[in-house]
Design a protein around this motif. Sequence first.
Motif, PDB file in Angstrom:
ATOM      1  N   SER A  10     -21.153 -32.834 -27.464  1.00  0.00           N
ATOM      2  CA  SER A  10     -19.902 -32.177 -28.654  1.00  0.00           C
ATOM      3  C   SER A  10     -20.628 -32.933 -30.436  1.00  0.00           C
ATOM      4  CB  SER A  10     -18.719 -32.195 -28.159  1.00  0.00           C
ATOM      5  OG  SER A  10     -18.673 -34.325 -28.332  1.00  0.00           O
ATOM      6  N   PHE A  11     -21.581 -34.107 -29.617  1.00  0.00           N
ATOM      7  CA  PHE A  11     -21.922 -34.794 -31.465  1.00  0.00           C
ATOM      8  C   PHE A  11     -22.542 -34.115 -31.847  1.00  0.00           C
ATOM      9  CE2 PHE A  11     -20.530 -38.861 -28.946  1.00  0.00           C
ATOM     10  CZ  PHE A  11     -19.418 -39.654 -29.905  1.00  0.00           C
ATOM     11  N   ALA A  13     -21.845 -31.596 -33.383  1.00  0.00           N
ATOM     12  CA  ALA A  13     -21.379 -30.801 -34.244  1.00  0.00           C
ATOM     13  C   ALA A  13     -21.596 -31.367 -35.345  1.00  0.00           C
ATOM     14  CB  ALA A  13     -19.677 -30.499 -33.548  1.00  0.00           C
ATOM     15  N   LEU A  14     -22.145 -32.144 -35.640  1.00  0.00           N
ATOM     16  CA  LEU A  14     -22.078 -33.655 -37.035  1.00  0.00           C
ATOM     17  C   LEU A  14     -24.081 -32.917 -37.744  1.00  0.00           C
ATOM     18  CD1 LEU A  14     -21.652 -36.620 -35.346  1.00  0.00           C
ATOM     19  CD2 LEU A  14     -20.060 -35.618 -37.102  1.00  0.00           C
ATOM     20  N   ALA A  15     -23.893 -31.951 -37.538  1.00  0.00           N
ATOM     21  CA  ALA A  15     -25.436 -30.582 -37.945  1.00  0.00           C
ATOM     22  C   ALA A  15     -24.598 -30.333 -38.920  1.00  0.00           C
ATOM     23  CB  ALA A  15     -26.209 -30.477 -36.655  1.00  0.00           C
ATOM     24  N   GLY A  16     -23.442 -29.565 -38.619  1.00  0.00           N
ATOM     25  CA  GLY A  16     -23.051 -28.894 -39.451  1.00  0.00           C
ATOM     26  C   GLY A  16     -22.397 -29.566 -40.990  1.00  0.00           C
ATOM     27  N   ILE A  17     -22.523 -30.589 -40.123  1.00  0.00           N
ATOM     28  CA  ILE A  17     -21.187 -31.684 -41.929  1.00  0.00           C
ATOM     29  C   ILE A  17     -23.232 -32.507 -42.945  1.00  0.00           C
ATOM     30  CG2 ILE A  17     -20.921 -34.108 -42.673  1.00  0.00           C
ATOM     31  CD1 ILE A  17     -18.953 -33.755 -40.012  1.00  0.00           C
ATOM     32  N   LEU A  18     -24.090 -31.848 -41.935  1.00  0.00           N
ATOM     33  CA  LEU A  18     -25.625 -32.412 -42.830  1.00  0.00           C
ATOM     34  C   LEU A  18     -25.596 -30.821 -43.592  1.00  0.00           C
ATOM     35  CD1 LEU A  18     -27.751 -34.612 -40.612  1.00  0.00           C
ATOM     36  CD2 LEU A  18     -27.174 -34.784 -41.983  1.00  0.00           C
ATOM     37  N   LEU A  19     -26.128 -29.786 -42.826  1.00  0.00           N
ATOM     38  CA  LEU A  19     -26.424 -28.839 -43.575  1.00  0.00           C
ATOM     39  C   LEU A  19     -25.375 -28.467 -44.944  1.00  0.00           C
ATOM     40  CD1 LEU A  19     -26.778 -26.093 -40.775  1.00  0.00           C
ATOM     41  CD2 LEU A  19     -28.387 -27.192 -42.063  1.00  0.00           C
ATOM     42  N   TYR A  20     -24.085 -28.530 -44.985  1.00  0.00           N
ATOM     43  CA  TYR A  20     -23.089 -28.429 -45.525  1.00  0.00           C
ATOM     44  C   TYR A  20     -23.654 -29.157 -47.360  1.00  0.00           C
ATOM     45  CZ  TYR A  20     -19.067 -28.330 -48.598  1.00  0.00           C
ATOM     46  OH  TYR A  20     -17.868 -28.167 -49.523  1.00  0.00           O
ATOM     47  N   LEU A  21     -23.747 -30.106 -46.497  1.00  0.00           N
ATOM     48  CA  LEU A  21     -24.190 -31.683 -47.284  1.00  0.00           C
ATOM     49  C   LEU A  21     -25.466 -30.953 -48.328  1.00  0.00           C
ATOM     50  CD1 LEU A  21     -23.083 -35.534 -46.126  1.00  0.00           C
ATOM     51  CD2 LEU A  21     -21.692 -33.530 -47.770  1.00  0.00           C
ATOM     52  N   LEU A  62     -30.707 -36.906 -35.433  1.00  0.00           N
ATOM     53  CA  LEU A  62     -29.490 -36.425 -35.283  1.00  0.00           C
ATOM     54  C   LEU A  62     -29.792 -35.999 -33.962  1.00  0.00           C
ATOM     55  CD1 LEU A  62     -26.310 -36.714 -35.193  1.00  0.00           C
ATOM     56  CD2 LEU A  62     -26.500 -34.053 -36.250  1.00  0.00           C
ATOM     57  N   ALA A  63     -30.716 -34.540 -33.349  1.00  0.00           N
ATOM     58  CA  ALA A  63     -30.561 -33.761 -32.670  1.00  0.00           C
ATOM     59  C   ALA A  63     -30.899 -34.989 -31.261  1.00  0.00           C
ATOM     60  CB  ALA A  63     -31.837 -33.262 -32.186  1.00  0.00           C
ATOM     61  N   ALA A  64     -31.890 -36.069 -31.218  1.00  0.00           N
ATOM     62  CA  ALA A  64     -32.525 -36.926 -30.771  1.00  0.00           C
ATOM     63  C   ALA A  64     -31.638 -38.097 -30.254  1.00  0.00           C
ATOM     64  CB  ALA A  64     -34.111 -38.151 -31.315  1.00  0.00           C
ATOM     65  N   ALA A  70     -26.211 -37.977 -24.437  1.00  0.00           N
ATOM     66  CA  ALA A  70     -26.355 -37.708 -22.837  1.00  0.00           C
ATOM     67  C   ALA A  70     -26.939 -37.936 -21.891  1.00  0.00           C
ATOM     68  CB  ALA A  70     -26.069 -36.253 -23.371  1.00  0.00           C
ATOM     69  N   GLN A  71     -27.757 -39.608 -22.127  1.00  0.00           N
ATOM     70  CA  GLN A  71     -28.758 -39.893 -21.035  1.00  0.00           C
ATOM     71  C   GLN A  71     -29.339 -38.779 -19.626  1.00  0.00           C
ATOM     72  OE1 GLN A  71     -26.268 -42.712 -18.553  1.00  0.00           O
ATOM     73  NE2 GLN A  71     -25.183 -43.439 -20.273  1.00  0.00           N
ATOM     74  N   PRO A  72     -30.351 -37.899 -20.765  1.00  0.00           N
ATOM     75  CA  PRO A  72     -30.693 -37.065 -20.001  1.00  0.00           C
ATOM     76  C   PRO A  72     -31.572 -37.582 -18.365  1.00  0.00           C
ATOM     77  CG  PRO A  72     -32.260 -37.554 -21.785  1.00  0.00           C
ATOM     78  CD  PRO A  72     -30.568 -38.247 -22.163  1.00  0.00           C
ATOM     79  N   PHE A  73     -31.653 -36.917 -17.823  1.00  0.00           N
ATOM     80  CA  PHE A  73     -32.900 -37.101 -17.157  1.00  0.00           C
ATOM     81  C   PHE A  73     -33.135 -36.492 -15.797  1.00  0.00           C
ATOM     82  CE2 PHE A  73     -28.517 -36.864 -14.869  1.00  0.00           C
ATOM     83  CZ  PHE A  73     -28.539 -36.490 -13.175  1.00  0.00           C
ATOM     84  N   VAL A  74     -34.328 -36.854 -14.922  1.00  0.00           N
ATOM     85  CA  VAL A  74     -35.130 -35.510 -14.230  1.00  0.00           C
ATOM     86  C   VAL A  74     -35.330 -36.107 -12.973  1.00  0.00           C
ATOM     87  CG1 VAL A  74     -37.553 -34.341 -14.067  1.00  0.00           C
ATOM     88  CG2 VAL A  74     -36.338 -34.973 -16.234  1.00  0.00           C
ATOM     89  N   GLU A  75     -35.032 -35.725 -11.533  1.00  0.00           N
ATOM     90  CA  GLU A  75     -35.273 -35.873 -10.810  1.00  0.00           C
ATOM     91  C   GLU A  75     -36.486 -35.356 -10.088  1.00  0.00           C
ATOM     92  OE1 GLU A  75     -31.788 -34.727  -8.646  1.00  0.00           O
ATOM     93  OE2 GLU A  75     -30.336 -36.370  -8.970  1.00  0.00           O
TER      94      GLU A  75
END
Length: 607
Positions: A10-11, A13-21, A62-64, A70-75
């Motif tokens: 959900s974080f 959504a901060l990309a929208g703030i960057l684009l607006y600025l 920001l994406a990274a 979100a702590q991604p993992f692979v099994e």
Amino acid sequence: MGLAEPLALSFGALAGILLYLHWQARRKRAYVVPALFLWPNEPPPPRRHRWDWLLLLQLLALAALVVALAQPFVEQAVPRAQMRHVLIVDRTASMQARLGAGTRFQAAVAEAQRYLAEEVGAGDAVGLIALGEEPELLVPPTADVARVSQALGELVPYDSAGSLAQALALARSLQSQARGGFRVAVFSDFADAALPEAALADAKVFPVGEGDRNLAITAVEVHQRPWQPARDTRASVRVRNYGREPSHGLLLAEVRGQVVLRTGFTLAPGEEQSFLTELLPGPGELVASLVADDLLAVDNVAWAWVAETRPLRVCFVSPHTERWSDLETLAAATGALRWLPRTCARNSSDTDVFVFHRTPPSEDLHAPALVLAPPPDGSRTRGRLRDVALAGWNSDHPVFAGWSPAFPMPFAQAQELVLPPDAVPLLWGRAGERTVLLGWATERQPRQVWLGVDAVSESLLAPDAFSLAVTLLQSLAWLDPREQPVRSWSAGKPFPVAGLGGAEVTLPDGARDRLPQAAMAYVPHWRGRYEFHQGAGSTILLVSAYDAREAAIAPQRVPASLRAGSESDGATAKQRVDWGRAFLLAGLVALALEAWLARARAQERPV
């Protein structure tokens, strides 16, 4: 690919703030100038949209960082080390409760078979423990999975209780021999009230079963006093509702095919009620059965035995020539005793019990004896006493089972006794300020009861001597050497078989077994009729399923942390690879590049 904390996305959504600025920074600005002739007349050429590398690096960082949160993992499947599996399958009575079209036991066996097929890998060792009265290691740990599967298919449930804690202890004892991993898998309804959660902490649990609807016969009692004729006897049947809802049922009881009790009933949750039969028609098996829509049928049938009585043959030995008139009157009224001729002391082959009055028994006596007012000898008896009152009695001894002597129970004459090492006290009296021993009994064969009371001198028919008369009759009943050919018993309770070594046993389903020569006890696993044959004699055991632990069939709540999940496919194991740190590093690198590029542009801009 999976996410341990998916809500962290959900974080993004901060990309929208960057684009607006960024959009605000690139808007056309208005300038105030003194004259317009300084500006060219033709409009400037249109500007092409170009991506700002600073913005791209900011969005990438920001994406990274969001993905790292979100702590991604692979099994991925990796070969695992060999394991030792120990399967514990519950075979106690509650596992016979209905579950769908089958039973809980059938569901547990099917789940164990699935475990063998899906969770056991090549080269793994598997052991099988059956949970019963005592945990039984049916198959020691072996790589032969087919052998374990066959043993599971041959397993049958018992009509008795068991201890899960003991089965877990047996399973843990096999861990020391394991070279690789070790796992205990438990297949049970967990209806045992004492759920050993601490012992189950690292075990895999496969719970089966649901529901608690059960009516059970908790006891069948035949109210037959010693030597009481069967036709004058009644019986009572106790029924309890172990469910959480009111239950209805029909109770039947019969002796030799003749119905002596038929009644309907309704019991509230947890309620227990006793039902009294009519006078019984005679000796034989008393069978009580329930007709009810409950989940467990094992405890809906119970048995008891109505004994056939005959008088006890008593040989009276006394220096007095008169007979024991008062006790003869009691014996005639009850039909309990048959006095033998005076010559019985010389020919004791027909004697069941001896009564010695003021005469010590011989050392080589081979029959039970009741000794009354023995003469003083200094070793087993002391001086004579007068005006002795009862002071106490041994309420734990079978002579006083179901009744208590009445006070004051005075004795005109009495003899103080000395307690032998292998005897237990029966009666105490008060002589002045002293407490004296008036009676003792010994289990050493042949049994003996010594009473320091001169019952011949007492009036047994007097109101205050009634307790003495009952004590004498109860003592003779305890001394009776005749064993009943039929016994009532409970499933799972060890039955003493000393002296029956090598006997052939016929089980309730008709199968035959043989006792070892040195057997001291036999444990009946199922309800029904057992027959022990040895030579010309036989003993019959009527076994019922009386156990509140198994009648309460409501499964205990198993914590979610103990419930088993599918974690491996047998040949391989799934290993989780964490990618959170990689995304975090990528985000930090993107932020560093963005900062370097912004600083470079600032230096190129004219002052």
